[in-house]
Design a protein around this motif. Structure first.
Motif, PDB file in Angstrom:
ATOM      1  N   GLU A  53     -19.498  -5.311  -1.875  1.00 12.12           N
ATOM      2  CA  GLU A  53     -20.395  -4.218  -1.479  1.00 12.12           C
ATOM      3  C   GLU A  53     -20.927  -3.483  -2.699  1.00 12.12           C
ATOM      4  N   GLN A  83     -21.670 -12.576   3.535  1.00 13.63           N
ATOM      5  CA  GLN A  83     -20.852 -12.462   4.743  1.00 13.63           C
ATOM      6  C   GLN A  83     -20.676 -13.797   5.486  1.00 13.63           C
ATOM      7  N   GLU A  92     -11.531 -15.977   5.463  1.00 13.58           N
ATOM      8  CA  GLU A  92     -10.209 -15.350   5.328  1.00 13.58           C
ATOM      9  C   GLU A  92      -9.117 -16.387   5.580  1.00 13.58           C
ATOM     10  N   HIS A 133     -13.437  -1.328  -6.988  1.00 15.78           N
ATOM     11  CA  HIS A 133     -12.839  -1.284  -5.646  1.00 15.78           C
ATOM     12  C   HIS A 133     -11.872  -0.106  -5.594  1.00 15.78           C
ATOM     13  N   ALA A 164      -6.056 -10.470   5.915  1.00 15.34           N
ATOM     14  CA  ALA A 164      -6.421  -9.076   6.186  1.00 15.34           C
ATOM     15  C   ALA A 164      -5.232  -8.135   6.018  1.00 15.34           C
ATOM     16  N   ARG A 201       0.842  -1.204   0.000  1.00 18.70           N
ATOM     17  CA  ARG A 201       0.000   0.000   0.000  1.00 18.70           C
ATOM     18  C   ARG A 201       0.875   1.251   0.000  1.00 18.70           C
ATOM     19  N   HIS A 217      -7.584  -8.021   0.305  1.00 20.65           N
ATOM     20  CA  HIS A 217      -8.674  -8.402   1.202  1.00 20.65           C
ATOM     21  C   HIS A 217      -9.769  -7.336   1.179  1.00 20.65           C
ATOM     22  N   GLN A 218      -9.385  -6.091   1.430  1.00 27.84           N
ATOM     23  CA  GLN A 218     -10.371  -5.014   1.439  1.00 27.84           C
ATOM     24  C   GLN A 218     -10.964  -4.808   0.051  1.00 27.84           C
ATOM     25  N   PRO A 238      -3.805  -5.827   0.810  1.00 26.02           N
ATOM     26  CA  PRO A 238      -4.786  -4.858   0.293  1.00 26.02           C
ATOM     27  C   PRO A 238      -5.867  -5.519  -0.550  1.00 26.02           C
ATOM     28  N   LEU A 274     -13.831  -7.105  -0.443  1.00 27.74           N
ATOM     29  CA  LEU A 274     -15.019  -6.628   0.268  1.00 27.74           C
ATOM     30  C   LEU A 274     -15.663  -5.463  -0.467  1.00 27.74           C
ATOM     31  N   ASP A 275     -14.840  -4.584  -1.021  1.00 23.20           N
ATOM     32  CA  ASP A 275     -15.361  -3.456  -1.810  1.00 23.20           C
ATOM     33  C   ASP A 275     -16.179  -3.960  -2.996  1.00 23.20           C
TER      34      ASP A 275
END
Length: 277
Positions: free
Chosen positions: A177, A186, A191, A236, A164, A113, A169-170, A167, A173-174
């Motif tokens: 969503e 969910q 993970e 994302h 987690a 990141r 991982h998020q 990067p 999720l993005d």
């Protein structure tokens, strides 16, 4: 002392896992020193051994696990014209921070990141951080033809997520969503830990479908299969990987030459071939 021993044990295991993956992928393709198992994986057992018998032109690198395979390819290309020795530590940002706190020295750090890379500059440990590559996410389901995230509704089993600390991982999720599937999926999200070979878990169907770095599917030779979907980048937040020039390496000629190589046309070609933007 126990904490330090545990940390080195974790690092050695992580390096071994990725080293085995790299060896399997490249053993028949390259005889360069950087392709040999564990050549870059040396971790001194104590502060007293750091620097002992190391060559003066050693280039000391740290790299995020998601980028290790790509960095190996970059170093292999560099070694075709410049036979410099390298030492590479593999670890996510907090692990690299811990090594720095323990007195380890790096010339260049490749971070997962950009915001993590900026911390080195803000703390006065580095002189410059630059965007090195932009990551992409893949959705892989070996038993399916994956055309969209709707494939997730064809199963009721686990959906894999990277650790987690990654990067990716998020980003996964993005994506869920954005497609209004996060709440629905969910309960199925699983993970994996940094100790697990996530690629193999999906390949062997232990986890039947999952999000992972697209470059990992390229490394594994499955990126062009119908079971893999390269997700749209605008689904994302950007995954910005960074290279940081540390103060320890700023005045070293051999480091400056490799730093230039990291942003040169040969590396740009490798990054594209690996599926990074």
């Amino acid at each position: 002392m126990k904490h330090l021993i545990a940390r080195f044990a974790f690092f050695y295991l992580l390096t071994t896992v990725f080293g085995l993956s790299l060896l399997s992928a490249q053993a028949s393709q390259s005889e360069l020193p950087m392709s040999q198992f564990n050549f870059q994986g040396f971790v001194p057992e104590s502060r007293h051994e750091r620097g002992r018998d190391e060559p003066a032109d050693l280039i000391r690198l740290a790299v995020d696990p998601d980028l290790e395979w790509v960095l190996h390819r970059v170093i292999d290309r560099y070694q075709e014209n410049s036979q410099r020795p390298f030492r590479i530590h593999v670890g996510h940002h907090q692990q690299v921070e811990d090594f720095l706190d323990d007195g380890e020295v790096f010339d260049i750090i490749i971070s997962g990141r950009m915001r993590d890379a900026h911390q080195f500059v803000r703390r006065g440990l580095a002189t410059e951080s630059r965007v090195w590559a932009v990551g992409r996410v893949a959705l892989w389901a070996p038993l399916e033809t994956v055309r969209s995230t709707s494939v997730l509704r064809l199963q009721n089993q686990a959906i894999g997520l990277p650790p987690a600390t990654s990067p990716y991982h998020q980003a996964a999720l993005d994506i869920l969503e954005r497609h209004e599937m996060l709440e629905e999926m969910q309960p199925r999200l699983q993970e994996v830990s940094p100790f697990q070979n996530y690629f193999e878990l999906i390949r062997t169907r232990e986890i039947p479908i999952g999000f992972l770095p697209y470059q990992r599917t390229v490394e594994g030779g499955v990126a062009q299969q119908r079971a893999v979907l390269k997700m749209q980048a605008n689904h994302h937040a950007p995954i910005i990987h960074a290279a940081t020039l540390m103060r320890a390496g700023q005045n070293r000629e051999e480091v400056a030459l490799f730093w230039a190589h990291l942003f040169g046309p040969a590396t740009a070609s490798i990054l594209r071939e690996a599926g990074l933007d």
